[in-house]
Scaffold this active site. Structure first.
Site, PDB file in Angstrom:
ATOM      1  N   LYS A  13      29.943  33.592  37.718  1.00 10.17           N
ATOM      2  CA  LYS A  13      30.576  33.267  39.043  1.00 10.17           C
ATOM      3  C   LYS A  13      30.510  34.320  40.101  1.00 10.17           C
ATOM      4  O   LYS A  13      29.675  34.535  40.800  1.00 10.17           O
ATOM      5  CB  LYS A  13      31.848  32.498  38.967  1.00 10.17           C
ATOM      6  CG  LYS A  13      32.198  31.334  37.977  1.00 10.17           C
ATOM      7  CD  LYS A  13      33.429  30.900  38.173  1.00 10.17           C
ATOM      8  CE  LYS A  13      34.599  31.498  37.542  1.00 10.17           C
ATOM      9  NZ  LYS A  13      34.588  32.022  36.253  1.00 10.17           N
ATOM     10  N   ARG A  88      40.813  25.410  40.189  1.00  9.95           N
ATOM     11  CA  ARG A  88      41.051  25.517  38.740  1.00  9.95           C
ATOM     12  C   ARG A  88      41.870  24.466  38.329  1.00  9.95           C
ATOM     13  O   ARG A  88      42.069  24.408  37.090  1.00  9.95           O
ATOM     14  CB  ARG A  88      41.504  26.650  38.446  1.00  9.95           C
ATOM     15  CG  ARG A  88      40.693  27.753  38.140  1.00  9.95           C
ATOM     16  CD  ARG A  88      41.640  29.078  38.163  1.00  9.95           C
ATOM     17  NE  ARG A  88      41.016  29.987  37.027  1.00  9.95           N
ATOM     18  CZ  ARG A  88      40.273  31.279  37.328  1.00  9.95           C
ATOM     19  NH1 ARG A  88      39.706  31.267  38.598  1.00  9.95           N
ATOM     20  NH2 ARG A  88      40.077  31.974  36.360  1.00  9.95           N
ATOM     21  N   ARG A 127      32.580  43.753  30.003  1.00 13.48           N
ATOM     22  CA  ARG A 127      32.511  43.822  31.342  1.00 13.48           C
ATOM     23  C   ARG A 127      33.156  44.966  31.906  1.00 13.48           C
ATOM     24  O   ARG A 127      34.022  45.506  31.495  1.00 13.48           O
ATOM     25  CB  ARG A 127      33.008  42.611  32.115  1.00 13.48           C
ATOM     26  CG  ARG A 127      33.340  42.676  33.448  1.00 13.48           C
ATOM     27  CD  ARG A 127      34.003  41.417  34.341  1.00 13.48           C
ATOM     28  NE  ARG A 127      34.836  40.774  33.643  1.00 13.48           N
ATOM     29  CZ  ARG A 127      35.331  39.521  33.802  1.00 13.48           C
ATOM     30  NH1 ARG A 127      34.633  38.855  34.734  1.00 13.48           N
ATOM     31  NH2 ARG A 127      36.154  39.062  33.332  1.00 13.48           N
ATOM     32  N   ARG A 159      38.867  45.322  33.151  1.00 17.25           N
ATOM     33  CA  ARG A 159      39.800  44.468  33.873  1.00 17.25           C
ATOM     34  C   ARG A 159      41.007  44.325  32.593  1.00 17.25           C
ATOM     35  O   ARG A 159      40.921  43.984  31.386  1.00 17.25           O
ATOM     36  CB  ARG A 159      39.223  43.051  34.064  1.00 17.25           C
ATOM     37  CG  ARG A 159      39.597  42.866  35.534  1.00 17.25           C
ATOM     38  CD  ARG A 159      38.802  41.675  36.068  1.00 17.25           C
ATOM     39  NE  ARG A 159      38.945  40.335  35.474  1.00 17.25           N
ATOM     40  CZ  ARG A 159      38.611  39.224  35.766  1.00 17.25           C
ATOM     41  NH1 ARG A 159      37.622  38.970  36.403  1.00 17.25           N
ATOM     42  NH2 ARG A 159      39.303  38.034  35.136  1.00 17.25           N
ATOM     43  N   ARG A 170      42.713  32.621  28.281  1.00 18.27           N
ATOM     44  CA  ARG A 170      41.833  32.160  29.529  1.00 18.27           C
ATOM     45  C   ARG A 170      40.923  31.171  29.127  1.00 18.27           C
ATOM     46  O   ARG A 170      40.602  30.057  29.788  1.00 18.27           O
ATOM     47  CB  ARG A 170      41.134  33.453  29.949  1.00 18.27           C
ATOM     48  CG  ARG A 170      42.142  34.227  30.937  1.00 18.27           C
ATOM     49  CD  ARG A 170      41.387  35.776  31.168  1.00 18.27           C
ATOM     50  NE  ARG A 170      40.150  35.526  31.916  1.00 18.27           N
ATOM     51  CZ  ARG A 170      39.564  36.685  32.018  1.00 18.27           C
ATOM     52  NH1 ARG A 170      39.456  37.565  31.123  1.00 18.27           N
ATOM     53  NH2 ARG A 170      38.126  36.685  32.525  1.00 18.27           N
TER      54      ARG A 170
HETATM   55  P1  AP5 Z   1      31.212  37.642  35.814  1.00 18.03           P
HETATM   56  O1  AP5 Z   1      30.187  37.225  36.873  1.00 18.03           O
HETATM   57  O2  AP5 Z   1      32.239  38.727  36.060  1.00 18.03           O
HETATM   58  O3  AP5 Z   1      31.956  36.101  35.521  1.00 18.03           O
HETATM   59  P2  AP5 Z   1      33.100  35.373  36.132  1.00 18.03           P
HETATM   60  O4  AP5 Z   1      32.440  34.053  35.814  1.00 18.03           O
HETATM   61  O5  AP5 Z   1      33.215  35.863  37.464  1.00 18.03           O
HETATM   62  O6  AP5 Z   1      34.026  35.453  35.233  1.00 18.03           O
HETATM   63  P3  AP5 Z   1      35.757  35.889  35.538  1.00 18.03           P
HETATM   64  O7  AP5 Z   1      36.389  36.509  34.082  1.00 18.03           O
HETATM   65  O8  AP5 Z   1      35.645  36.932  36.817  1.00 18.03           O
HETATM   66  O9  AP5 Z   1      36.077  34.540  35.608  1.00 18.03           O
HETATM   67  P4  AP5 Z   1      37.730  34.338  35.537  1.00 18.03           P
HETATM   68  O10 AP5 Z   1      37.661  33.137  36.287  1.00 18.03           O
HETATM   69  O11 AP5 Z   1      38.562  34.259  34.273  1.00 18.03           O
HETATM   70  O12 AP5 Z   1      38.527  35.339  36.475  1.00 18.03           O
HETATM   71  P5  AP5 Z   1      39.142  35.339  37.851  1.00 18.03           P
HETATM   72  O13 AP5 Z   1      38.910  36.564  38.323  1.00 18.03           O
HETATM   73  O14 AP5 Z   1      38.365  34.039  38.656  1.00 18.03           O
HETATM   74  O15 AP5 Z   1      30.426  38.172  34.578  1.00 18.03           O
HETATM   75  C1  AP5 Z   1      31.211  38.185  33.360  1.00 18.03           C
HETATM   76  C2  AP5 Z   1      30.200  39.589  32.490  1.00 18.03           C
HETATM   77  O16 AP5 Z   1      29.013  38.920  32.239  1.00 18.03           O
HETATM   78  C3  AP5 Z   1      29.794  40.619  33.622  1.00 18.03           C
HETATM   79  O17 AP5 Z   1      29.907  41.647  32.786  1.00 18.03           O
HETATM   80  C4  AP5 Z   1      28.603  40.362  33.747  1.00 18.03           C
HETATM   81  O18 AP5 Z   1      27.868  41.623  34.234  1.00 18.03           O
HETATM   82  C5  AP5 Z   1      27.947  39.709  32.776  1.00 18.03           C
HETATM   83  N1  AP5 Z   1      26.987  38.673  33.206  1.00 18.03           N
HETATM   84  C6  AP5 Z   1      27.029  37.812  34.184  1.00 18.03           C
HETATM   85  N2  AP5 Z   1      26.022  36.834  34.060  1.00 18.03           N
HETATM   86  C7  AP5 Z   1      25.250  37.247  33.172  1.00 18.03           C
HETATM   87  C8  AP5 Z   1      24.192  36.860  32.485  1.00 18.03           C
HETATM   88  N3  AP5 Z   1      23.417  35.559  33.189  1.00 18.03           N
HETATM   89  N4  AP5 Z   1      23.501  37.256  31.489  1.00 18.03           N
HETATM   90  C9  AP5 Z   1      24.164  38.213  30.849  1.00 18.03           C
HETATM   91  N5  AP5 Z   1      25.299  38.873  31.382  1.00 18.03           N
HETATM   92  C10 AP5 Z   1      25.946  38.276  32.302  1.00 18.03           C
HETATM   93  O19 AP5 Z   1      40.618  35.116  37.499  1.00 18.03           O
HETATM   94  C11 AP5 Z   1      41.467  36.070  37.046  1.00 18.03           C
HETATM   95  C12 AP5 Z   1      42.793  35.437  36.828  1.00 18.03           C
HETATM   96  O20 AP5 Z   1      43.423  35.562  38.241  1.00 18.03           O
HETATM   97  C13 AP5 Z   1      43.248  34.129  36.334  1.00 18.03           C
HETATM   98  O21 AP5 Z   1      42.952  34.264  34.794  1.00 18.03           O
HETATM   99  C14 AP5 Z   1      44.266  33.544  36.835  1.00 18.03           C
HETATM  100  O22 AP5 Z   1      45.373  34.206  36.431  1.00 18.03           O
HETATM  101  C15 AP5 Z   1      44.342  34.081  38.346  1.00 18.03           C
HETATM  102  N6  AP5 Z   1      43.511  33.053  39.108  1.00 18.03           N
HETATM  103  C16 AP5 Z   1      42.389  33.311  39.964  1.00 18.03           C
HETATM  104  N7  AP5 Z   1      42.200  32.136  40.538  1.00 18.03           N
HETATM  105  C17 AP5 Z   1      42.962  31.384  40.328  1.00 18.03           C
HETATM  106  C18 AP5 Z   1      43.481  29.932  40.614  1.00 18.03           C
HETATM  107  N8  AP5 Z   1      42.393  29.203  41.515  1.00 18.03           N
HETATM  108  N9  AP5 Z   1      44.249  29.283  40.088  1.00 18.03           N
HETATM  109  C19 AP5 Z   1      45.407  29.872  39.355  1.00 18.03           C
HETATM  110  N10 AP5 Z   1      45.037  31.274  38.931  1.00 18.03           N
HETATM  111  C20 AP5 Z   1      44.097  31.901  39.569  1.00 18.03           C
HETATM  112 MG    MG Z   2      34.845  36.509  38.492  1.00 15.60          MG
END
Ligand code: AP5
Ligand code: MG
Length: 215
Positions: A13, A88, A127, A159, A170
């Site tokens: 994402k 979410r 990552r 992270r 997660r």
């Molecule tokens: P990346 O693009 O970073 O993936 P992502 O989908 O953004 O994954 P996240 O881990 O950021 O999602 P998340 O939903 O757990 O975390 P968030 O920060 O939202 O890609 C991942 C890796 O793969 C990278 O190394 C990239 O280079 C590689 N990659 C990407 N595409 C690729 C491809 N096509 N091929 C190969 N490699 C690839 O949330 C974190 C925390 O915040 C949550 O756990 C929660 O505690 C809190 N939080 C955030 N939003 C909310 C909400 N709405 N409600 C409640 N709590 C929330």
């Molecule tokens: Mg992300």
């Protein structure tokens, strides 16, 4: 263009959102990035959120709904936005519908990036992040210079919630609390599911193709 980027942790994402920001010139609204910035700055919100985030649990809905409500009303969302990591839960999605109705900005598409669990774990464990929001992967998408962010020159790091235990939580939190939104948006006719296992540029080409009619 009003878009939700949807998918499990590690689906890509954040990676795709950055490319979309450059291409479509609309802002990425990543709730994870907003929360992490608050943790870094030691705000009250950050202190409250950190204990959930480090364990891989969701931060309570009312906190996130407040953040999104304020953010979507900012000037830079006038021409559209890319929501990354929100909603979410069903209550978050219901609250979003009310907010968007108020500001008259309906969702055009929910892009659901599908990636199997084994690959998610591999992606998350490799990552590397930067405080500017850029995201890399040790193998699939390394920074040009070792450990240095291509965009801002900062030092990249792992992270806090990318450690094994938090990653397991997660993924299970995603399945229980977030996956039901796939049906929720399919019923509204806005869900577009994409194969997120292709390489980063190929996924982006598909995004451009499916969004062509909204741009
Ligand atoms: P990346 O693009 O970073 O993936 P992502 O989908 O953004 O994954 P996240 O881990 O950021 O999602 P998340 O939903 O757990 O975390 P968030 O920060 O939202 O890609 C991942 C890796 O793969 C990278 O190394 C990239 O280079 C590689 N990659 C990407 N595409 C690729 C491809 N096509 N091929 C190969 N490699 C690839 O949330 C974190 C925390 O915040 C949550 O756990 C929660 O505690 C809190 N939080 C955030 N939003 C909310 C909400 N709405 N409600 C409640 N709590 C929330
Ligand atoms: Mg992300």
């Amino acid at each position: 263009m009003n878009i939700i980027l949807f998918g499990p942790p590690g689906a890509g994402k954040g990676t795709q959102a950055k490319k979309m920001v450059d291409y479509y010139r609309i802002p990425q609204i990543s709730t994870g990035d907003i929360l992490r910035a608050n943790v870094r700055e030691g705000t009250e919100l950050g202190l409250a959120a950190k204990k959930y985030m480090d364990k891989g649990e969701l931060v309570p809905d009312e906190v996130l709904i407040g953040i999104i409500k304020n953010r979507l009303k900012e000037q830079d969302c006038e021409k559209g936005f890319i929501l990354d990591g929100y909603p979410r839960t069903i209550p978050q999605a219901d609250a979003l519908a009310v907010i968007l109705d108020e500001i008259n900005k309906p969702i055009d598409a929910v892009l659901n990036l599908e990636v199997p669990d084994e690959e998610l774990v591999e992606r998350i464990s490799g990552r590397l992040m930067c405080n500017c929001g850029a995201s890399y992967h040790r193998t699939f998408n390394p920074p040009k210079k070792d450990e240095i962010c291509d965009i801002c020159g900062g030092k990249v790091f792992q992270r806090a919630d990318d450690k094994e235990e938090a990653v397991k939580t997660r993924l299970s939190v995603y399945k229980k609390q977030t996956e039901p939104l796939i049906d929720y948006y399919a019923k509204q006719g806005v869900l577009i599911t994409l194969d997120g296992t292709k390489d980063i540029d190929e996924v982006f080409e598909e995004i451009k193709a499916v969004l062509a009619k909204f741009a």
